[in-house]
Design a protein around this motif. Structure first.
Motif, short mmCIF file in Angstrom:
data_model
loop_
_atom_site.label_atom_id
_atom_site.label_comp_id
_atom_site.label_asym_id
_atom_site.label_seq_id
_atom_site.Cartn_x
_atom_site.Cartn_y
_atom_site.Cartn_z
N HIS A 167 0.77 -1.24 -0.04
CA HIS A 167 -0.06 0.18 0.04
C HIS A 167 0.74 1.40 0.02
CE1 HIS A 167 -3.63 2.18 0.71
NE2 HIS A 167 -3.25 2.76 1.40
N PRO A 168 0.43 2.11 -0.76
CA PRO A 168 1.41 3.60 -0.88
C PRO A 168 1.32 4.13 0.70
CG PRO A 168 0.00 3.47 -2.76
CD PRO A 168 -0.56 2.40 -1.69
N ALA A 184 0.77 -12.23 1.81
CA ALA A 184 0.86 -10.73 1.35
C ALA A 184 -0.37 -10.55 0.56
CB ALA A 184 2.05 -10.91 0.19
N ALA A 185 -0.97 -9.16 0.82
CA ALA A 185 -2.16 -8.82 0.36
C ALA A 185 -1.89 -7.31 -0.70
CB ALA A 185 -3.20 -8.59 1.44
N VAL A 186 -2.68 -7.33 -1.51
CA VAL A 186 -2.93 -5.78 -2.20
C VAL A 186 -4.31 -5.49 -2.43
CG1 VAL A 186 -0.61 -6.41 -3.48
CG2 VAL A 186 -2.66 -6.97 -4.61
N GLY A 187 -4.48 -4.29 -2.48
CA GLY A 187 -5.85 -3.61 -2.53
C GLY A 187 -6.56 -3.70 -3.78
N PRO A 188 -7.61 -3.44 -4.28
CA PRO A 188 -8.12 -3.15 -5.55
C PRO A 188 -7.75 -1.97 -6.16
CG PRO A 188 -9.66 -2.20 -3.90
CD PRO A 188 -8.63 -2.90 -3.14
N GLU A 189 -8.34 -1.71 -7.29
CA GLU A 189 -8.46 -0.34 -7.98
C GLU A 189 -8.79 0.62 -7.23
OE1 GLU A 189 -9.86 -0.81 -11.97
OE2 GLU A 189 -9.13 -2.54 -12.59
N GLY A 190 -7.94 1.75 -6.89
CA GLY A 190 -8.29 2.53 -6.13
C GLY A 190 -7.61 2.51 -4.53
N GLY A 191 -7.12 1.10 -4.11
CA GLY A 191 -6.38 0.89 -2.99
C GLY A 191 -7.52 0.45 -1.91
N PHE A 192 -6.90 0.17 -0.87
CA PHE A 192 -7.76 -0.01 0.41
C PHE A 192 -8.01 1.41 0.96
CE2 PHE A 192 -4.83 -4.03 0.78
CZ PHE A 192 -6.08 -4.95 0.96
N GLU A 196 -9.52 0.15 6.28
CA GLU A 196 -9.03 -1.05 5.93
C GLU A 196 -7.60 -1.15 6.37
OE1 GLU A 196 -11.93 -2.62 2.27
OE2 GLU A 196 -10.44 -1.25 1.91
N VAL A 197 -6.82 -0.04 5.79
CA VAL A 197 -5.32 -0.19 6.35
C VAL A 197 -5.35 -0.26 8.02
CG1 VAL A 197 -3.03 1.10 6.33
CG2 VAL A 197 -4.45 0.86 4.18
N ALA A 198 -5.92 0.53 8.56
CA ALA A 198 -5.84 0.55 10.08
C ALA A 198 -6.46 -0.66 10.64
CB ALA A 198 -6.81 1.75 10.50
N LEU A 199 -7.46 -1.38 10.06
CA LEU A 199 -7.74 -2.63 10.39
C LEU A 199 -6.32 -3.68 10.54
CD1 LEU A 199 -10.38 -3.98 11.62
CD2 LEU A 199 -10.73 -4.82 9.37
N ALA A 200 -6.04 -3.69 9.34
CA ALA A 200 -4.73 -4.48 9.24
C ALA A 200 -3.62 -4.31 10.18
CB ALA A 200 -4.20 -4.40 7.79
N CYS A 201 -3.25 -2.80 10.36
CA CYS A 201 -2.16 -2.75 11.35
C CYS A 201 -2.53 -3.10 12.62
CB CYS A 201 -1.91 -1.10 11.10
SG CYS A 201 -1.22 -0.34 9.75
N ALA A 202 -3.69 -3.05 12.89
CA ALA A 202 -4.25 -3.58 14.40
C ALA A 202 -4.02 -4.83 14.57
CB ALA A 202 -5.69 -2.88 14.59
N ALA A 203 -4.34 -5.64 13.30
CA ALA A 203 -4.03 -6.97 13.37
C ALA A 203 -2.62 -7.79 13.25
CB ALA A 203 -4.82 -7.79 12.20
N GLY A 204 -1.54 -6.91 13.15
CA GLY A 204 -0.37 -7.28 12.82
C GLY A 204 0.13 -7.16 11.79
N TRP A 205 -0.08 -6.58 10.60
CA TRP A 205 0.29 -6.58 9.32
C TRP A 205 1.29 -5.29 9.21
CZ3 TRP A 205 -1.71 -9.24 4.73
CH2 TRP A 205 -2.71 -10.25 5.10
N ARG A 206 2.32 -5.46 8.53
CA ARG A 206 3.16 -4.61 8.04
C ARG A 206 2.78 -3.97 6.78
NH1 ARG A 206 8.57 -7.21 7.42
NH2 ARG A 206 9.01 -5.53 6.19
N VAL A 207 2.90 -2.80 6.57
CA VAL A 207 2.41 -1.96 5.37
C VAL A 207 3.68 -1.68 4.61
CG1 VAL A 207 1.20 -0.11 4.36
CG2 VAL A 207 0.49 -1.12 6.40
N LEU A 208 3.79 -2.04 3.29
CA LEU A 208 4.82 -1.89 2.48
C LEU A 208 4.63 -1.05 1.57
CD1 LEU A 208 6.52 -5.53 2.32
CD2 LEU A 208 7.07 -3.51 3.85
#
Length: 229
Positions: A167-168, A184-192, A196-208
């Motif tokens: 994610h940018p 590893a996950a990526v979002g749709p056209e238009g991005g997360f 949705e990004v905040a939810l992932a961060c709270a669940a232990g995902w690293r944003v690259l």
């Protein structure tokens, strides 16, 4: 390399009958004849060299004469999740993930998803996986999992400990230890969305951050598979 054919049944030395689309491909497209060598696989991790005994337009009888276990799979779990892109781009994505050794693909439903696949669409994608496996020599099929909401998937307790979100605005790419179970996950056209990004961060995902250019869904997913596969 001998022509490869997929069969959805148990395989062992001895006679096996190939039917349907695979038999048609053998007889009509490849124009193989009795005595020709082929290779069968069924997704169990092995391959089965065989020789054609009889052939018609609708079926072929093959004699399996060996069992081989070539090392072509990753030694760890590599799962890729993404909303499906439009049209033939979904087929392209599944073909390339198969070639790269990805173990499973999860189609995501997100706030900005543009494709909402039905069960028949996912079945077609699994067929593309089989065709790609025939071409690249894989003997374990990449598993296309059912459609799942991002909010449920990103918090699943069954995910590997290494969770990466393309994610940018995230961390810059860096060297990573190889050989670890990864999702590893990526979002749709238009991005997360930000939520949705905040939810992932709270669940232990690293944003690259995958770079200064905006990547299409399939490009971003393939890039992550290359980086961590």
């Amino acid at each position: 390399m001998a022509e490869r054919f997929y069969v959805n049944c148990e395989l062992k030395p001895g006679l096996v009958v190939l039917q349907g689309a695979e038999a048609h491909h053998l007889a009509v497209v490849c124009r193989l004849r009795p005595g020709d060598a082929v290779c069968l696989f069924n997704g169990d991790g092995r391959q089965y060299p065989a020789r054609i005994e009889e052939v018609s337009r609708r079926s072929a009888t093959l004699d399996v004469f060996a069992v081989e276990s070539p090392a072509r799979e990753l030694a760890f779990r590599l799962e890729v999740a993404a909303p499906l892109p439009r049209g033939d781009r979904a087929q392209f994505l599944l073909e390339k993930l198969t070639e790269l050794g990805v173990t499973s693909f999860v189609p995501l439903q997100t706030a900005r998803s543009v494709v909402h696949p039905r069960e028949t669409k996912l079945d077609k994608l699994q067929r593309h996986v089989i065709e790609a496996s025939k071409q690249c020599g894989r003997n374990v099929l990449l598993h296309v999992r059912p459609l799942v909401e991002w909010s449920a998937f990103c918090r699943s307790a069954e995910l590997p400990a290494r969770r990466l979100l393309g994610h940018p605005g995230g961390e810059a790419k860096r060297e990573e230890a190889a050989g670890r179970d990864t999702v590893a996950a990526v979002g749709p056209e238009g991005g997360f969305t930000e939520e949705e990004v905040a939810l992932a961060c709270a669940a232990g995902w690293r944003v690259l951050d995958l770079g200064s250019r905006i990547l299409r869904v399939e490009t971003a997913a393939i890039a992550l598979a290359v980086l961590f596969g």
